[in-house]
Write a protein that holds these residues in place. Structure first.
Motif, PDB file in Angstrom:
ATOM      1  N   LEU A  38      23.279  66.269   9.883  1.00 46.88           N
ATOM      2  CA  LEU A  38      22.928  65.822  11.222  1.00 46.88           C
ATOM      3  C   LEU A  38      23.825  66.608  12.160  1.00 46.88           C
ATOM      4  O   LEU A  38      25.055  66.561  12.042  1.00 46.88           O
ATOM      5  N   ILE A  94      18.225  67.013  12.275  1.00 48.55           N
ATOM      6  CA  ILE A  94      18.514  66.627  10.899  1.00 48.55           C
ATOM      7  C   ILE A  94      17.924  67.647   9.932  1.00 48.55           C
ATOM      8  O   ILE A  94      16.965  68.348  10.257  1.00 48.55           O
ATOM      9  N   LEU A 118      18.919  58.521   7.631  1.00 52.33           N
ATOM     10  CA  LEU A 118      19.450  59.413   8.664  1.00 52.33           C
ATOM     11  C   LEU A 118      19.122  58.890  10.067  1.00 52.33           C
ATOM     12  O   LEU A 118      19.957  58.956  10.975  1.00 52.33           O
ATOM     13  N   ILE A 158      16.255  62.237  17.765  1.00 52.10           N
ATOM     14  CA  ILE A 158      16.580  62.909  16.502  1.00 52.10           C
ATOM     15  C   ILE A 158      15.349  63.714  16.104  1.00 52.10           C
ATOM     16  O   ILE A 158      14.240  63.198  16.129  1.00 52.10           O
ATOM     17  N   GLY A 175      13.721  67.133  13.551  1.00 54.01           N
ATOM     18  CA  GLY A 175      13.860  67.997  12.393  1.00 54.01           C
ATOM     19  C   GLY A 175      12.697  68.961  12.341  1.00 54.01           C
ATOM     20  O   GLY A 175      11.633  68.682  12.888  1.00 54.01           O
TER      21      GLY A 175
END
Length: 185
Positions: free
Chosen positions: A84, A96, A117, A130, A132
């Motif tokens: 992270l 992430i 996470l 967050i 990814g």
């Protein structure tokens, strides 16, 4: 947050240590495990350097990088790695990344890991966003992120150079105020 140790139903996350090099090399050095990652398999020496940098990053203030060992909750065995990275210019947002040993694929572990996470980022670090990125061919990661509550945002064309060629990335994100995991309190 200095020392990280978080448990879910099947998995745990904890700080990496120098004792984890061999276990992490089983992920970072495996051609199958790294097939969709934006780098070639790493040597043991490269993994030693990654761990050394992670240990150093744990002492940074403010801390922006968390490299965590993924453990089976019951056995404590390291089966993967999770990252992270909080963006310096946008400290409310983090990227992430994760990798698991291939012998743990196909059991929903990836989804559990993404959920863990997200819990860490939203509940413990108080992040707002967050995100990814994944390889377009990595449908297992797509499923894991979607089932964990992330939303597919779009494609970044020729985002990374991997295996000698340019590759697009598909971006997924979750926002704290939309994330369903916070209702589990």
């Amino acid at each position: 947050m200095r020392h990280v140790e978080i448990s879910g139903k099947r998995l745990g996350l904890r700080e990496v240590t120098v004792d984890d090099v061999d276990a992490l090399h089983a992920v970072y050095g495996d051609p199958t495990a790294t097939e969709h990652l934006p780098f070639d398999p790493r040597t043991r020496e490269e993994v030693e350097q990654i761990v050394a940098e992670a240990v150093g990053a744990a002492d940074a203030n403010p801390r922006r990088l968390y490299v965590l060992a993924v453990t089976e909750r019951e056995s404590g065995q390291v089966i993967g790695v999770a990252r992270l990275h909080i963006e310096a210019d946008h400290p409310h947002s983090a990227e992430i990344g994760l990798g698991l040993r291939p012998d743990h694929w196909g059991r929903g572990i990836g989804t559990d890991l993404v959920r863990l996470l997200l819990t860490f980022g939203f509940k413990h670090l108080r992040l707002h966003r967050i995100w990814g990125a994944r390889s377009p061919a990595n449908t297992a990661a797509q499923l894991a992120m979607l089932v964990a509550g992330m939303v597919e945002e779009g494609r970044i064309r020729h985002h990374v150079r991997a295996r000698g060629a340019w590759r697009d990335s598909i971006v997924h994100s979750a926002l704290e105020d939309e994330w369903e995991g916070h209702r589990d309190d």
